[in-house]
Design a protein around this motif. Structure first.
Motif, short mmCIF file in Angstrom:
data_model
loop_
_atom_site.label_atom_id
_atom_site.label_comp_id
_atom_site.label_asym_id
_atom_site.label_seq_id
_atom_site.Cartn_x
_atom_site.Cartn_y
_atom_site.Cartn_z
N LYS A 131 -114.88 41.23 -2.03
CA LYS A 131 -114.82 42.25 -3.08
C LYS A 131 -115.05 43.65 -2.54
O LYS A 131 -114.66 44.64 -3.17
N VAL A 132 -115.71 43.74 -1.40
CA VAL A 132 -116.03 45.04 -0.81
C VAL A 132 -116.27 44.84 0.68
O VAL A 132 -116.64 43.73 1.12
N LYS A 133 -116.04 45.88 1.48
CA LYS A 133 -116.19 45.75 2.93
C LYS A 133 -117.65 45.58 3.33
O LYS A 133 -117.98 44.73 4.17
N TYR A 134 -118.52 46.41 2.76
CA TYR A 134 -119.94 46.37 3.09
C TYR A 134 -120.76 46.20 1.81
O TYR A 134 -120.38 46.70 0.75
N GLY A 135 -121.91 45.57 1.94
CA GLY A 135 -122.77 45.37 0.78
C GLY A 135 -123.68 46.56 0.52
O GLY A 135 -123.58 47.22 -0.50
N PHE A 136 -124.57 46.84 1.46
CA PHE A 136 -125.62 47.85 1.27
C PHE A 136 -125.66 48.77 2.47
O PHE A 136 -125.79 48.31 3.61
N VAL A 137 -125.56 50.07 2.23
CA VAL A 137 -125.66 51.05 3.31
C VAL A 137 -126.83 51.99 3.02
O VAL A 137 -127.15 52.29 1.87
N PHE A 138 -127.45 52.46 4.09
CA PHE A 138 -128.66 53.28 3.97
C PHE A 138 -128.85 54.04 5.27
O PHE A 138 -127.98 54.03 6.15
N GLU A 139 -130.01 54.69 5.43
CA GLU A 139 -130.28 55.51 6.61
C GLU A 139 -131.07 54.70 7.63
O GLU A 139 -132.24 54.41 7.41
N GLY A 140 -130.41 54.33 8.73
CA GLY A 140 -131.05 53.48 9.72
C GLY A 140 -131.16 54.07 11.09
O GLY A 140 -131.68 53.42 12.01
N ASP A 141 -130.68 55.28 11.27
CA ASP A 141 -130.70 55.92 12.59
C ASP A 141 -132.13 56.25 13.00
O ASP A 141 -133.05 56.26 12.19
N SER A 142 -132.30 56.58 14.27
CA SER A 142 -133.62 56.94 14.81
C SER A 142 -133.85 58.44 14.60
O SER A 142 -133.65 59.25 15.50
N TYR A 143 -134.28 58.80 13.39
CA TYR A 143 -134.49 60.20 13.01
C TYR A 143 -135.37 60.23 11.77
O TYR A 143 -135.79 59.18 11.27
#
Length: 439
Positions: free
Chosen positions: A195-207
């Protein structure tokens, strides 16, 4: 460097002038306000651009409104870097060197401990009456306080929310998730069903954004980073391990893309706005951004408080972001500086910033409670339903504290360290950060 406060007589006179301005209020005549600063004065306001996608500039809009009320004060805008670390470094260099400008500066909500401890900002509570601070929403003044003194006047607030695709959830007959575990399960199911490419996206970078996200998960466990005096660690390694195990599981389960460990706010926002994700954790501006021309999710986005872990009261915690207004301790125009701060935090200016096209969360409690303002933007409507958690920024060594958090959060998320080893490393580096000195 030593901060030499003005004499008691002058400080008292300044406070009296500002109290007079508070009594007359922001809608009083320009002539009345001009009495507070009768001499022609020019002050410099250091402020980062506040983007509206190419629309009007909030900074210049507020300056124009201010100068109509205070015709004897001219505000010269000095554009600050958009990167908060570069911004901070430039100010530290200038103010520690004794520069008298900028007079007023827009600074991050995480700066009071650093700038207060190193005498890089004026203690505003020595100049403004207690009645002034009552205008702000609960918790914001405490976040701007260091060692019993308030250093920053809250300008606008940022806050984390859960953004979701209303069309996808409706089609799948899914309710808005109230627990992190349910969000992971629903996100994974939507991806596996194609139904969608990704489920949950958020801020995961080292910053710094990684620290913000971590604090939300960690607060949901009931954990605290520092003790009540902000001087020693209270980090609970078991709770940190739980958080890091969960975020790593978002990737290994397929709920989140493996590249999420490189995502900052723009990458997460773009992915969601392009219609590639079902859920997004981002700041309040994400709603208006998602509804801007060119996105693929116009009319398909809902807003809710962030989830919490199963078994804990919903909703979860949201990190406090945003910007304050500070005064350079070397400024030669403190009376005019205080007039600017009084105006920008008053109802007239705060209503301007809350309305489109700016749509910033106002810090003024009366403006936030206004039904007409709450109806303007879906995030505003759920403000009262959220719980807030600040970052551990009341300690002057916050930059190193934050680095200890976000580097290990990112290491666990990326899989370069196990959740347990990253949790122990975070605890060790936090203790080292607390014993360090300097900016």
């Amino acid at each position: 460097m030593n901060l030499k406060l003005r004499s008691g007589a002058l400080a008292t006179a300044t406070a009296a002038l500002c109290l007079a301005a508070l009594i007359t209020g922001p809608t009083a005549s320009a002539a009345t306000h001009a009495n507070a600063s009768s001499a022609k004065t020019t002050i410099t306001w250091w402020a980062s651009p506040i983007s509206t996608g190419g629309g009007p500039d909030l900074r210049t809009t507020l300056i124009t409104a201010f100068e109509k009320v205070y015709p004897n004060i001219t505000v010269k805008l000095q554009t600050a870097p958009t990167n908060t670390d570069t911004n901070r470094a430039d100010l530290v260099t200038a103010i520690s060197g004794g520069a008298s400008t900028p007079d007023v500066f827009m600074g991050d909500v995480i700066w009071p401990g650093q700038f207060g401890a190193h005498q890089l900002a004026l203690p505003l509570s020595k100049y403004l009456p207690k009645s002034f601070w009552s205008r702000f929403a609960s918790g914001l003044v405490a976040g701007a306080t260091y060692n019993g003194q308030v250093y920053g006047a809250p300008f606008f607030q940022d806050q984390g929310f859960l953004f979701y695709r209303t069309d996808l959830l409706k089609a799948a007959r899914m309710a808005v998730p109230k627990s992190w575990e349910q969000l992971q399960s629903d996100a994974t199911a939507l991806v596996k069903a194609g139904k969608v490419k990704y489920g949950f996206v958020f801020e995961g970078d080292s910053y710094e954004g990684g620290t913000c996200d971590f604090m939300e998960y960690y607060a949901d466990t009931g954990g605290q980073v520092l003790n009540s005096t902000d001087s020693a660690s209270e980090l609970n390694v078991a709770d940190v391990t739980k958080v890091l195990t969960f975020v790593r599981g978002l990737v290994t389960s397929g709920a989140s893309p493996s590249a999420v460990d490189t995502f900052q706010e723009p990458q997460a926002m773009t992915t969601f706005g392009n219609g590639q994700a079902a859920f997004l954790r981002n700041w309040d501006y994400a709603y208006s951004t998602s509804q801007a021309s060119g996105t693929k999710v116009i009319g398909k986005v809902g807003v809710a408080p962030l989830p919490t872990f199963q078994g804990d009261p919903y909703p979860g915690y949201s990190n406090i972001g945003g910007w304050n207004l500070y005064i350079n301790p070397h400024s030669k125009n403190v009376t005019a500086d205080l007039d600017l701060i009084n105006f920008i935090t008053g109802t007239q200016a705060q209503s301007i910033e809350a309305r489109p096209p700016f749509s910033e969360i106002p810090t003024n409690a009366a403006v936030r409670a206004n039904p007409a303002i709450k109806a303007l933007n879906p995030p505003f409507a759920v403000l009262s339903k959220t719980k807030l958690v600040p970052r551990p920024a009341q300690n002057p060594n916050y930059p190193k504290i934050s680095q200890a958090i976000y580097t290990n959060y990112n290491a666990a998320l990326s899989g370069s360290a196990s959740p347990s080893s990253a949790a122990n490393a975070m605890a060790s580096q936090l203790k080292a950060a607390l014993s360090s000195s300097g900016l």
